[in-house]
Design an enzyme around this catalytic site. Structure first.
Site, PDB file in Angstrom:
ATOM      1  N   ASP A 187       0.834  -1.200   0.000  1.00  0.00           N
ATOM      2  CA  ASP A 187       0.000   0.000   0.000  1.00  0.00           C
ATOM      3  C   ASP A 187       0.867   1.249   0.000  1.00  0.00           C
ATOM      4  O   ASP A 187       1.832   1.332   0.755  1.00  0.00           O
ATOM      5  CB  ASP A 187      -0.857  -0.060   1.268  1.00  0.00           C
ATOM      6  CG  ASP A 187      -1.797   1.110   1.395  1.00  0.00           C
ATOM      7  OD1 ASP A 187      -2.577   1.328   0.469  1.00  0.00           O
ATOM      8  OD2 ASP A 187      -1.739   1.790   2.428  1.00  0.00           O
ATOM      9  N   GLU A 229       1.315  -0.449  -5.145  1.00  0.00           N
ATOM     10  CA  GLU A 229       0.426   0.678  -5.392  1.00  0.00           C
ATOM     11  C   GLU A 229       1.217   1.970  -5.364  1.00  0.00           C
ATOM     12  O   GLU A 229       1.721   2.382  -4.325  1.00  0.00           O
ATOM     13  CB  GLU A 229      -0.667   0.761  -4.324  1.00  0.00           C
ATOM     14  CG  GLU A 229      -1.616   1.916  -4.600  1.00  0.00           C
ATOM     15  CD  GLU A 229      -2.297   2.467  -3.351  1.00  0.00           C
ATOM     16  OE1 GLU A 229      -3.484   2.763  -3.434  1.00  0.00           O
ATOM     17  OE2 GLU A 229      -1.639   2.636  -2.316  1.00  0.00           O
TER      18      GLU A 229
END
Ligand SMILES: *[C@@H]1O[C@H](CO)[C@@H](O)[C@H](O)[C@H]1NC(C)=O
Ligand SMILES: *[C@@H]1O[C@H](CO)[C@@H](O)[C@H](O)[C@H]1NC(C)=O
Ligand SMILES: *[C@@H]1O[C@H](CO)[C@@H](O)[C@H](O)[C@H]1NC(C)=O
Ligand SMILES: *[C@@H]1O[C@H](CO)[C@@H](O)[C@H](O)[C@H]1NC(C)=O
Ligand SMILES: *[C@@H]1O[C@H](CO)[C@@H](O)[C@H](O)[C@H]1NC(C)=O
Ligand SMILES: CC(=O)N[C@H]1CO[C@H](CO)[C@@H](O)[C@@H]1O
Length: 570
Positions: free
Chosen positions: A224, A291
């Site tokens: 993330d 990401e």
């Protein structure tokens, strides 16, 4: 010209059984990754919140749609300030979602269905409820340096944050702590203090977390907000972005040259890739998805630093329902042409996720299938967000209903620009109470009222539906032509994008009409395809009949429609 000539064999192929998932070192190269937002997928205990046992009970659906892997958004212990992205214990399951034993059952069943389980890895920050943070406040070693602490800047006798850095959720990225008498950095919520990757003990802790989950059968991680991992230790003010109309407490007010995309990030990722490769040298390749919302060259660099899937967000960030056929062609070609030249690196295509409006809402209902079609016919990894396989739509929220604090923080006038609630509503399984998501009629986010007609059960029985289109595409994806075939993109006209895959004597051709009125073209000539082809699938609103034969020298593509043609259906 369409002829309603139905082939029996074609129909059998369209309704046939789902192919077996692939294993081995190369499994990821032509895979379908399905993202689950656990809080909204399936509630097994009637509390209105999705949970692990709920997901386990629905794994057959994930196998049915031809997925190879499921990626779970965060399931870790968390006070849920940012719905699980604020982790209080990286090696335990949030109580609302279940237990580690439930997790083990989920993994065991997934494996029996040929599905790999991938977890979200919140590497950048922890919750302020994490034991590490509590100890860091007390300056207990080694935790004292696990977070980014800085002294206040005193201006005219007044205490000020160390610099002008802003949080992604608005306001200063620094929060004063009365006990430690220092500011800590939080690039997201106050409750999400940033971890300090300059500290070697912390780096080792995070590797231990990866090992903990790999021992439980996890076969990959989605990292993330990776590009925020490091910040420049000179702690200089960031320059203004000069973006028009952006308030001075908004994250976009500054140009983030000291807090994003620093080179150290790539080095840490390489150590994780090594750790995962070493964990089990004989197992299937572990998948790392990264990401990063950044420029292409920065994103592409993650391939050579260990990422299997540096998320390609072009369908979200670069293209929208105003984009033209040439825009799509240019962006698709750009990605394909920039993948590093090594057979281990493959393209990927993200249709949607929990941070962006739903594909069918971004592109409009008539184009709901367009991104699924492109992402499953183009080569490489297709990444799909739960609900997009049935064309789920955003739900409009009032400010009072808003739960996502990115929305709450933005205030009543701007909440709808920031809130991610619209794309996070419960999965629409059927037309019963709460869309079959929960036995309770009170769910953590309201169910979209369109569930009575827009749901999986209805789409499974309908002869034409988003679900049927999706499953047919996923079946085609398993065939050698999509796995190994050549790729061409062409502009058939300025309004029609063509995508052609060829393998031996077979051809798969996609035509996407960017006009909202019908366009008649000689696709045979401009795409160099056979005179006659079969409609394999087409977007739901096109009203075209699957398995019918078309004359490609004079084919009419309905407004906003996408069509997939094949030479044979075997
Ligand atoms: C995190 O959860 C694990 C259970 O896997 C437990 O043993 C450990 O003590 C917890 N750690 C902290 C810091 O609370
Ligand atoms: C196009 O996109 C915008 C922004 O996402 C959306 O408001 C609009 O409804 C879309 N148009 C159609 C026809 O769906
Ligand atoms: C929700 O369920 C309760 C109890 O079963 C019932 O009394 C109530 O009418 C329901 N509310 C709605 C909006 O369906
Ligand atoms: C609800 O769904 C079931 C099964 O899909 C169907 O038979 C029934 O007609 C639906 N009911 C309504 C009110 O739409
Ligand atoms: C192409 O098809 C249209 C109807 O879809 C028809 O009007 C037209 O005559 C056809 N053109 C040729 C060259 O066959
Ligand atoms: C998004 C985010 O919080 N990023 C943080 C990740 O961890 C580093 C630790 O050095 C922080 O500085 C980042 O700000």
């Amino acid at each position: 010209m369409l002829r309603s000539c139905i082939f029996i064999a074609a129909l059998i192929a369209l309704t046939g059984s789902v192919p077996i998932q692939k294993a081995g070192k190369d499994w990821y190269k032509n895979s379908l990754v399905y993202q689950i937002y656990p809080r909204s997928y399936k509630d097994s205990n009637g509390d209105g919140i999705g949970d692990l046992n709920g997901i386990t009970s629905k794994l057959e659906h994930i196998a049915d749609i031809g997925a190879d892997a499921l990626w779970l958004s965060p399931i870790y212990t968390s006070p849920q300030v940012d719905f699980g992205y604020d982790v209080a214990n990286f090696t335990d399951v949030n109580e609302e979602y279940g237990t580690l034993a439930d997790f083990d059952r989920l993994v065991a069943k997934a494996k029996s269905l040929g599905l790999k389980v991938l977890l979200d890895f919140e590497l950048n920050y922890s919750s302020d409820k994490h034991e590490w943070f509590k100890k860091s406040i007390q300056r207990i070693k080694p935790y004292d340096e696990y977070y980014v602490w800085r002294d206040a800047k005193i201006v005219n006798g007044v205490r000020r944050p160390p610099n002008n850095w802003l949080s992604n959720f608005g306001g200063s990225a620094w929060e004063w702590n009365e006990v430690r008498k220092q500011y800590f950095l939080h690039q997201f919520a106050v409750g999400q203090p940033d971890l300090n990757y300059h500290n070697a003990d912390l780096r080792q802790e995070m590797k231990d977390v990866l090992t903990f989950w790999m021992k439980r059968g996890v076969e990959g991680f989605r990292c993330d907000a990776l590009n925020y991992m490091y910040e420049d230790t000179r702690y200089l003010d960031e320059p203004l972005s000069n973006a028009p109309g952006v308030p001075d407490n908004d994250y976009d007010y500054l140009d983030h040259i000291y807090t994003k995309n620093l080179p150290e990030t790539y080095e840490v990722l390489k150590t994780w890739r090594q750790l995962m490769n070493d964990f089990s040298a004989t197992a299937d390749t572990k998948m790392i998805l990264t990401e990063v919302y950044a420029d292409l060259d920065l994103t592409i660099k993650y391939y050579t630093s260990g990422s299997t899937v540096p998320f390609n967000f072009m369908f979200i960030s670069d293209l929208n329902n105003k984009s033209s056929a040439p825009d799509f062609k240019r962006f698709i070609d750009r990605w394909i042409n920039n993948i590093p030249d090594d057979p281990s690196y493959v393209a990927n295509w993200v249709v949607g996720n929990h941070d962006n409006h739903r594909a069918a809402s971004r592109y409009g209902e008539k184009r709901a299938d367009q991104l699924s079609i492109l992402s499953l016919i183009l080569p490489g990894v297709s990444v799909v967000y739960n609900g997009d396989e049935i064309g789920m739509l955003d739900r409009d929220f009032t400010y009072e209903e808003t739960k996502d604090f990115a929305g709450c923080n933005a205030g009543p006038d701007r909440y709808y620009l920031k809130s991610r609630d619209p794309e996070r509503t419960p999965f629409q399984w059927d037309n019963s109470t709460s869309a079959g998501f929960s036995t309770s009629n009170k769910t953590w986010l309201p169910v979209n009222s369109n569930y009575r007609t827009l749901n999986l059960a209805a789409q499974k029985t309908a002869s034409i539906s988003h679900y049927r289109v999706f499953v047919a595409l996923a079946q085609l994806k398993k065939k050698p032509i999509i796995e190994r075939g050549s790729l061409e993109t062409v502009l058939v006209t300025e309004k029609i994008l063509g995508v052609i895959r060829r393998y031996e004597s077979s051809v798969v051709a996609v035509l996407v009409n960017f006009a909202d009125t019908p366009v008649t073209v000689d696709a045979r000539t401009w795409m160099n395809i056979p005179d006659q082809m079969i409609i394999y699938v087409s977007s739901v609103h096109s009203k075209l009949v699957p398995a019918s034969l078309v004359d490609t020298t004079n084919i009419t593509v309905p407004g906003s429609a996408s069509i997939v043609l094949t030479t044979d259906l075997n």
